[in-house]
Design an enzyme around this catalytic site. Structure first.
Site, PDB file in Angstrom:
ATOM      1  N   LYS A  87       6.383  -1.836   1.953  1.00  0.00           N
ATOM      2  CA  LYS A  87       5.194  -1.277   2.608  1.00  0.00           C
ATOM      3  C   LYS A  87       4.062  -2.279   2.427  1.00  0.00           C
ATOM      4  O   LYS A  87       3.180  -2.123   1.586  1.00  0.00           O
ATOM      5  CB  LYS A  87       4.854   0.115   2.060  1.00  0.00           C
ATOM      6  CG  LYS A  87       4.145   0.989   3.097  1.00  0.00           C
ATOM      7  CD  LYS A  87       4.197   2.463   2.746  1.00  0.00           C
ATOM      8  CE  LYS A  87       3.350   3.296   3.703  1.00  0.00           C
ATOM      9  NZ  LYS A  87       3.905   3.479   5.046  1.00  0.00           N
TER      10      LYS A  87
ATOM     11  N   LEU B 130      11.094   1.076   7.068  1.00  0.00           N
ATOM     12  CA  LEU B 130      10.392   1.530   5.873  1.00  0.00           C
ATOM     13  C   LEU B 130      11.086   2.816   5.414  1.00  0.00           C
ATOM     14  O   LEU B 130      11.341   3.703   6.242  1.00  0.00           O
ATOM     15  CB  LEU B 130       8.923   1.788   6.233  1.00  0.00           C
ATOM     16  CG  LEU B 130       7.897   1.997   5.131  1.00  0.00           C
ATOM     17  CD1 LEU B 130       7.952   3.387   4.561  1.00  0.00           C
ATOM     18  CD2 LEU B 130       8.006   0.958   4.027  1.00  0.00           C
TER      19      LEU B 130
ATOM     20  N   TYR C 223       0.828  -1.205   0.000  1.00  0.00           N
ATOM     21  CA  TYR C 223       0.000   0.000   0.000  1.00  0.00           C
ATOM     22  C   TYR C 223       0.859   1.250   0.000  1.00  0.00           C
ATOM     23  O   TYR C 223       2.076   1.193   0.196  1.00  0.00           O
ATOM     24  CB  TYR C 223      -0.956   0.005   1.191  1.00  0.00           C
ATOM     25  CG  TYR C 223      -0.302   0.305   2.528  1.00  0.00           C
ATOM     26  CD1 TYR C 223       0.462  -0.657   3.178  1.00  0.00           C
ATOM     27  CD2 TYR C 223      -0.440   1.556   3.123  1.00  0.00           C
ATOM     28  CE1 TYR C 223       1.071  -0.371   4.392  1.00  0.00           C
ATOM     29  CE2 TYR C 223       0.163   1.838   4.343  1.00  0.00           C
ATOM     30  CZ  TYR C 223       0.917   0.876   4.973  1.00  0.00           C
ATOM     31  OH  TYR C 223       1.529   1.150   6.167  1.00  0.00           O
TER      32      TYR C 223
ATOM     33  N   GLU D  89      12.585   2.416  14.027  1.00  0.00           N
ATOM     34  CA  GLU D  89      11.671   3.494  13.627  1.00  0.00           C
ATOM     35  C   GLU D  89      10.467   3.459  14.548  1.00  0.00           C
ATOM     36  O   GLU D  89      10.507   2.798  15.591  1.00  0.00           O
ATOM     37  CB  GLU D  89      11.285   3.342  12.156  1.00  0.00           C
ATOM     38  CG  GLU D  89      10.595   2.018  11.841  1.00  0.00           C
ATOM     39  CD  GLU D  89      10.096   1.930  10.407  1.00  0.00           C
ATOM     40  OE1 GLU D  89       9.631   2.946   9.863  1.00  0.00           O
ATOM     41  OE2 GLU D  89      10.133   0.825   9.844  1.00  0.00           O
TER      42      GLU D  89
HETATM   43  C1  LIG Z   1       4.513   4.498   5.785  1.00  0.00           C
HETATM   44  C2  LIG Z   1       5.469   4.281   6.921  1.00  0.00           C
HETATM   45  C3  LIG Z   1       6.394   5.254   7.313  1.00  0.00           C
HETATM   46  C4  LIG Z   1       6.402   6.661   6.781  1.00  0.00           C
HETATM   47  O1  LIG Z   1       6.592   6.746   5.406  1.00  0.00           O
HETATM   48  P1  LIG Z   1       6.148   8.059   4.625  1.00  0.00           P
HETATM   49  O2  LIG Z   1       6.455   7.723   3.216  1.00  0.00           O
HETATM   50  O3  LIG Z   1       6.972   9.173   5.145  1.00  0.00           O
HETATM   51  O4  LIG Z   1       4.692   8.254   4.903  1.00  0.00           O
HETATM   52  C5  LIG Z   1       7.330   4.919   8.272  1.00  0.00           C
HETATM   53  N1  LIG Z   1       7.329   3.711   8.861  1.00  0.00           N
HETATM   54  C6  LIG Z   1       6.431   2.767   8.542  1.00  0.00           C
HETATM   55  C7  LIG Z   1       6.478   1.452   9.247  1.00  0.00           C
HETATM   56  C8  LIG Z   1       5.469   3.021   7.568  1.00  0.00           C
HETATM   57  O5  LIG Z   1       4.559   2.078   7.261  1.00  0.00           O
END
Ligand SMILES: *Cc1c(COP(=O)(O)O)cnc(C)c1O
Length: 278
Positions: free
Chosen positions: A143, A199, A30, A175
């Site tokens: 993702k 991610l 996604y 993260e």
């Molecule tokens: C989507 C997501 C992010 C942030 O990514 P962006 O592209 O900045 O929205 C960070 N960590 C995880 C685990 C995510 O799923």
């Protein structure tokens, strides 16, 4: 308006099959893309990541990037949303429940826009977070739809009166549950390297670009749990959270317990870059 399996339709007309592999296995990927002033923010980076996520888990995209762009344009135009986000997911398609891929199935795409205002209160005042074990798989750069560890981590944060959970693997901070994590120490920004353990956030990349342009030194170097007691500033980054200051970790204040100057500077640069006036 929703887009589902080759067609545009109202939400009520979206009938998802129980045989969708996204439903059985979380077998899909996604993206969430921010809408500012009726435009998709950093669209190209999101679509590049979408294609990378798909390739990593061997899903063939059901459309070309040009076709996806046209679908997203139509959703944005029809929704008439000025501030919000676009959610899109692609699953490995439908078929009787079986772990191995089902031959000759087409991937299924769902996409729609949601209105959302910027989280101004949190951007201004910051949030409290907890720390928790990172129990995810070793392909966190994908993702993927399967978000059980992220869901449980976020829920633990909420149950402890915090807004986010900062994840650590063997004592190394990776993260947050749905955002990337950055700290400032002695004027240097630190964040986990973009490898398979995090991610690769689009907002993370934007912030590192902005830091470089503003001569804020940064290192893509992970910090450890015990380093948290000795940082000056912290913040999370994501499409929805933008740059949200972290003012408390496990009940202990970060710095003075208010958003720090480097965080503020990056927020200001982000607003300029995204051309935000509110
Ligand atoms: C989507 C997501 C992010 C942030 O990514 P962006 O592209 O900045 O929205 C960070 N960590 C995880 C685990 C995510 O799923």
């Amino acid at each position: 308006m929703y887009f589902y399996q080759d067609k545009f339709m109202p939400k009520e007309d979206v009938h998802i099959s129980p045989d969708d592999r996204g439903y059985y296995f979380g077998d899909g990927i996604y993206e969430v893309i921010r809408i500012y002033k009726g435009q998709l923010f950093e669209r190209q980076r999101h679509l590049t990541r979408l294609a990378q996520s798909a390739a990593e888990i061997r899903i063939s995209l059901p459309y070309t990037i040009e076709q996806i762009n046209a679908i997203l344009d139509k959703l944005i135009a029809e929704s008439n949303i000025q501030s919000g986000n676009l959610y899109m997911q692609i699953t490995r398609g439908e078929g009787p429940r079986s772990h191995a891929f089902i031959p000759n199935t087409e991937a299924v795409m769902l996409a729609y826009c949601t209105e959302m205002v910027r989280p101004l209160e949190q951007l201004q005042n910051g949030i409290a977070v907890i720390t928790i074990d990172d129990t995810r798989w070793l392909h966190c750069n994908v993702k993927a739809l399967n978000l059980i560890p992220n869901v449980l981590a976020k829920q633990s944060a909420f149950e402890q009166g915090a807004k986010e959970a900062i994840l650590h693997r063997d004592g190394v901070i990776t993260e947050a549950s749905i955002a990337n994590f950055m700290v400032i120490k002695n004027g240097i920004l630190f964040t986990h390297p973009a490898n398979n353990l995090i991610l690769h956030g689009v907002t993370r990349a934007v912030v590192l670009d902005l830091a470089a342009q503003a001569n804020i030194p940064y290192e893509e170097k992970a910090i450890r749990l015990e380093d948290l007691s000795d940082i000056d500033e912290a913040f999370i980054t994501s499409t929805n959270a933008e740059i949200t200051p972290v003012i408390q970790i496990d009940g202990i204040l970060v710095g003075q317990g208010t958003p720090g100057p480097v965080t503020r500077k990056l927020q200001q640069l982000y607003e300029e870059y995204a051309q935000l006036d509110i």
